[in-house]
Scaffold this active site. Structure first.
Site, short mmCIF file in Angstrom:
data_model
loop_
_atom_site.label_atom_id
_atom_site.label_comp_id
_atom_site.label_asym_id
_atom_site.label_seq_id
_atom_site.Cartn_x
_atom_site.Cartn_y
_atom_site.Cartn_z
N MET A 84 40.36 -0.75 47.30
CA MET A 84 40.77 -0.22 48.61
C MET A 84 39.74 -0.61 49.66
SD MET A 84 41.89 3.64 47.46
CE MET A 84 40.46 3.85 46.41
N ILE A 109 36.11 5.14 41.70
CA ILE A 109 34.77 4.56 41.82
C ILE A 109 34.38 4.48 43.28
CG2 ILE A 109 33.35 2.53 41.33
CD1 ILE A 109 35.31 1.84 39.08
N GLY A 113 36.31 3.29 51.57
CA GLY A 113 36.20 2.04 50.83
C GLY A 113 35.81 2.24 49.38
N SER A 114 36.62 1.83 48.43
CA SER A 114 36.35 2.17 47.05
C SER A 114 37.32 1.46 46.11
CB SER A 114 36.44 3.69 46.87
OG SER A 114 37.54 4.19 47.61
N ARG A 115 37.42 1.97 44.87
CA ARG A 115 38.25 1.32 43.86
C ARG A 115 38.71 2.35 42.83
NH1 ARG A 115 35.15 -3.00 40.12
NH2 ARG A 115 36.07 -2.42 38.14
#
Length: 233
Positions: free
Chosen positions: A102, A159, A189-191
């Protein structure tokens, strides 16, 4: 159609987690506008972006038994075989892992990839590397969940990324969730990684865009042509 109805139809709601951030940005904007139009307008842009970041649009989730939907908006950044995080105690052999990255413009509300009971939630502190890096799965701050399904356990790991500094969970161990229901959020902002049981039929490819709660990323069932229901949430 009234103006209010038009606004509600075209502008998605904001998740309550975003209210404090939007309020702070709005106060800063008002203060700057009193001293500088230029900096005030920059702050206004930041306030609008903050509201967009925390948007929480409704999604239409396919509910056919055996489907796995994307837990996040973004791009399928990696598909590989990998060991799940140790703290989840999910498997001691590599499993199929689908990673959704993301960026700061994606919706950051995360949704359950499958229907099932949350058997385990495990948080691990860590550093804040770029979430798109493979080593972020091992080194970054993360929060993992195990969903118990009739097809076996499914791991889902939030994450934190280079900018993200806060993982928010909406659920507890023992809760039953339907596919596509909201379970958490990561700020800025991440995953999200999904670990799937052996034999799962994959339906996406690296580089593909995914929509949380809607994009089908895998299918546990080898049977086709079955009736599919949908839920809006």
């Amino acid at each position: 159609m009234s103006l209010l109805t038009t606004i509600r139809k075209n502008i998605p709601p904001v998740h309550r987690e975003g209210y404090p951030f939007i309020a702070i940005a709005a106060v800063i904007t008002l203060a700057l506008l009193m001293v500088s139009t230029f900096f005030g307008m920059l702050a206004l842009g930041l306030t609008i972006w903050t509201a967009l970041f925390f948007r929480d649009p409704a999604r239409v989730t396919p509910l056919r038994d055996g489907l796995v939907v994307s837990p996040a908006d973004g791009v399928i950044s990696q598909i590989t075989m990998a060991l799940p995080p140790r703290e989840l105690d999910l498997s001691d052999v590599p499993l199929l892992r689908v990673s959704v990255f993301m960026n700061v413009f994606n919706v950051h509300v995360n949704r359950a990839p499958v229907s099932g009971r949350i058997e385990r939630i495990a948080y691990k502190a860590g550093i804040f590397l770029n979430a798109d890096l493979d080593k972020a799965s091992e080194d970054n701050e993360r929060n993992g969940l195990i969903f118990r399904t009739s097809y076996g356990p499914v791991g889902c790991v939030q994450i934190a990324g280079l900018i993200a500094r806060r993982i928010v969970s909406f659920v507890r161990e023992g809760e039953e969730l339907g596919a596509g229901e909201r379970f958490g959020l990561i700020r800025f902002g991440s995953r999200v990684d999904v670990y799937l049981p052996a034999g799962t039929r994959l339906l996406v490819a690296e580089g593909q865009l995914a929509t949380a709660g809607e994009t089908v990323i895998a299918d546990f069932s080898a049977q086709g042509g079955r009736e599919t229901a949908f839920r809006v949430s």
